[in-house]
Design a protein around this motif. Structure first.
Motif, PDB file in Angstrom:
ATOM      1  N   MET A   5      32.178  38.518  39.888  1.00  0.00           N
ATOM      2  CA  MET A   5      32.383  39.134  38.081  1.00  0.00           C
ATOM      3  C   MET A   5      34.861  38.467  38.443  1.00  0.00           C
ATOM      4  SD  MET A   5      33.964  42.586  37.723  1.00  0.00           S
ATOM      5  CE  MET A   5      32.379  43.926  37.788  1.00  0.00           C
ATOM      6  N   LEU A   6      34.752  37.572  36.934  1.00  0.00           N
ATOM      7  CA  LEU A   6      35.591  36.829  36.675  1.00  0.00           C
ATOM      8  C   LEU A   6      37.037  37.677  37.048  1.00  0.00           C
ATOM      9  CD1 LEU A   6      36.761  34.403  36.581  1.00  0.00           C
ATOM     10  CD2 LEU A   6      35.846  34.700  33.840  1.00  0.00           C
ATOM     11  N   ALA A   7      36.801  38.528  35.856  1.00  0.00           N
ATOM     12  CA  ALA A   7      37.642  40.321  35.628  1.00  0.00           C
ATOM     13  C   ALA A   7      37.836  41.058  36.615  1.00  0.00           C
ATOM     14  CB  ALA A   7      37.804  40.299  34.335  1.00  0.00           C
ATOM     15  N   TYR A   8      39.164  41.958  37.444  1.00  0.00           N
ATOM     16  CA  TYR A   8      38.235  42.492  38.484  1.00  0.00           C
ATOM     17  C   TYR A   8      40.016  43.055  38.382  1.00  0.00           C
ATOM     18  CZ  TYR A   8      37.617  44.929  42.368  1.00  0.00           C
ATOM     19  OH  TYR A   8      38.201  45.833  43.935  1.00  0.00           O
ATOM     20  N   GLN A   9      39.448  44.411  38.039  1.00  0.00           N
ATOM     21  CA  GLN A   9      40.736  45.573  37.835  1.00  0.00           C
ATOM     22  C   GLN A   9      41.216  45.782  39.724  1.00  0.00           C
ATOM     23  OE1 GLN A   9      42.489  47.286  36.364  1.00  0.00           O
ATOM     24  NE2 GLN A   9      41.113  46.115  34.321  1.00  0.00           N
ATOM     25  N   SER A  10      42.164  45.971  39.779  1.00  0.00           N
ATOM     26  CA  SER A  10      42.982  45.880  41.235  1.00  0.00           C
ATOM     27  C   SER A  10      42.656  46.904  41.621  1.00  0.00           C
ATOM     28  CB  SER A  10      44.086  45.301  41.349  1.00  0.00           C
ATOM     29  OG  SER A  10      45.187  45.836  42.430  1.00  0.00           O
ATOM     30  N   PRO A  11      42.651  47.413  42.674  1.00  0.00           N
ATOM     31  CA  PRO A  11      42.287  49.228  43.023  1.00  0.00           C
ATOM     32  C   PRO A  11      43.789  50.061  43.361  1.00  0.00           C
ATOM     33  CG  PRO A  11      41.354  47.809  44.752  1.00  0.00           C
ATOM     34  CD  PRO A  11      41.785  46.532  43.955  1.00  0.00           C
ATOM     35  N   LYS A  12      44.671  48.982  43.841  1.00  0.00           N
ATOM     36  CA  LYS A  12      46.007  49.530  43.825  1.00  0.00           C
ATOM     37  C   LYS A  12      46.716  50.184  43.335  1.00  0.00           C
ATOM     38  CE  LYS A  12      46.708  45.314  46.562  1.00  0.00           C
ATOM     39  NZ  LYS A  12      47.999  44.315  46.690  1.00  0.00           N
ATOM     40  N   LYS A  13      47.236  51.546  43.392  1.00  0.00           N
ATOM     41  CA  LYS A  13      47.556  52.239  42.444  1.00  0.00           C
ATOM     42  C   LYS A  13      48.607  52.288  42.146  1.00  0.00           C
ATOM     43  CE  LYS A  13      46.441  56.558  45.230  1.00  0.00           C
ATOM     44  NZ  LYS A  13      46.600  57.908  46.193  1.00  0.00           N
ATOM     45  N   GLY A  14      48.773  52.459  40.491  1.00  0.00           N
ATOM     46  CA  GLY A  14      49.983  51.831  39.710  1.00  0.00           C
ATOM     47  C   GLY A  14      49.742  50.579  39.134  1.00  0.00           C
ATOM     48  N   LYS A  15      49.127  49.845  39.489  1.00  0.00           N
ATOM     49  CA  LYS A  15      49.582  48.264  39.047  1.00  0.00           C
ATOM     50  C   LYS A  15      47.915  48.508  38.163  1.00  0.00           C
ATOM     51  CE  LYS A  15      51.877  45.946  42.452  1.00  0.00           C
ATOM     52  NZ  LYS A  15      51.960  44.735  43.429  1.00  0.00           N
TER      53      LYS A  15
ATOM     54  N   LYS B 265      40.391  37.241  44.103  1.00  0.00           N
ATOM     55  CA  LYS B 265      39.182  37.103  43.271  1.00  0.00           C
ATOM     56  C   LYS B 265      38.882  36.288  41.988  1.00  0.00           C
ATOM     57  CE  LYS B 265      38.204  41.122  45.108  1.00  0.00           C
ATOM     58  NZ  LYS B 265      36.928  41.834  45.432  1.00  0.00           N
ATOM     59  N   VAL B 266      39.978  36.237  40.608  1.00  0.00           N
ATOM     60  CA  VAL B 266      39.726  35.179  39.660  1.00  0.00           C
ATOM     61  C   VAL B 266      39.821  33.674  40.195  1.00  0.00           C
ATOM     62  CG1 VAL B 266      40.889  34.705  37.972  1.00  0.00           C
ATOM     63  CG2 VAL B 266      41.474  37.577  38.520  1.00  0.00           C
ATOM     64  N   GLU B 267      41.590  33.590  41.166  1.00  0.00           N
ATOM     65  CA  GLU B 267      41.276  31.827  41.262  1.00  0.00           C
ATOM     66  C   GLU B 267      39.887  31.579  42.311  1.00  0.00           C
ATOM     67  OE1 GLU B 267      44.591  31.848  44.750  1.00  0.00           O
ATOM     68  OE2 GLU B 267      45.791  32.015  42.960  1.00  0.00           O
ATOM     69  N   ALA B 268      39.061  32.786  43.148  1.00  0.00           N
ATOM     70  CA  ALA B 268      37.666  31.676  43.603  1.00  0.00           C
ATOM     71  C   ALA B 268      36.734  31.769  42.940  1.00  0.00           C
ATOM     72  CB  ALA B 268      37.325  33.198  44.746  1.00  0.00           C
ATOM     73  N   ALA B 269      36.713  33.471  41.662  1.00  0.00           N
ATOM     74  CA  ALA B 269      35.593  32.814  40.529  1.00  0.00           C
ATOM     75  C   ALA B 269      35.870  31.571  39.940  1.00  0.00           C
ATOM     76  CB  ALA B 269      35.591  34.211  39.405  1.00  0.00           C
ATOM     77  N   LEU B 270      37.174  30.890  39.548  1.00  0.00           N
ATOM     78  CA  LEU B 270      37.755  30.163  38.790  1.00  0.00           C
ATOM     79  C   LEU B 270      36.944  28.502  39.461  1.00  0.00           C
ATOM     80  CD1 LEU B 270      40.856  30.881  37.323  1.00  0.00           C
ATOM     81  CD2 LEU B 270      38.528  30.001  35.572  1.00  0.00           C
ATOM     82  N   TYR B 271      37.191  29.187  41.198  1.00  0.00           N
ATOM     83  CA  TYR B 271      36.537  27.802  41.747  1.00  0.00           C
ATOM     84  C   TYR B 271      35.485  27.454  41.968  1.00  0.00           C
ATOM     85  CZ  TYR B 271      35.740  25.230  46.372  1.00  0.00           C
ATOM     86  OH  TYR B 271      36.601  24.197  47.410  1.00  0.00           O
TER      87      TYR B 271
END
Length: 75
Positions: free
Chosen positions: A1-11, A18-24
């Motif tokens: 999955m290219l775009a992934y919502q960060s599970p961190k609160k408030g962000k 994950k985006v870098e890995a997907a682009l690689y």
């Protein structure tokens, strides 16, 4: 999955790693496709070259035979 919502609160946004890995991975896939395409084109060119070379050899052989027959008929 290219775009992934960060599970961190408030962000909000995507997880950079994950985006870098997907682009690689995507760039690796493109590189492999490019290599396959280059090989396919090179093989096609090589095959056509040898087919034409064989055609030329056949025509040359036919010309030699025709010249030989013409000489025999003149005698």
């Amino acid at each position: 999955m290219l775009a992934y919502q960060s599970p961190k609160k408030g962000k909000r946004g995507v997880d950079r790693k994950k985006v870098e890995a997907a682009l690689y991975e995507l760039s690796n896939q493109i590189r492999r496709l490019d290599q396959k395409l280059i090989m396919k084109v090179e093989n096609n060119i090589s095959n056509q070259y040898y087919e034409k070379l064989n055609e030329i050899a056949l025509v040359k052989k036919q010309c030699i035979q025709l010249e030989k027959n013409t000489r025999e008929q003149r005698k």
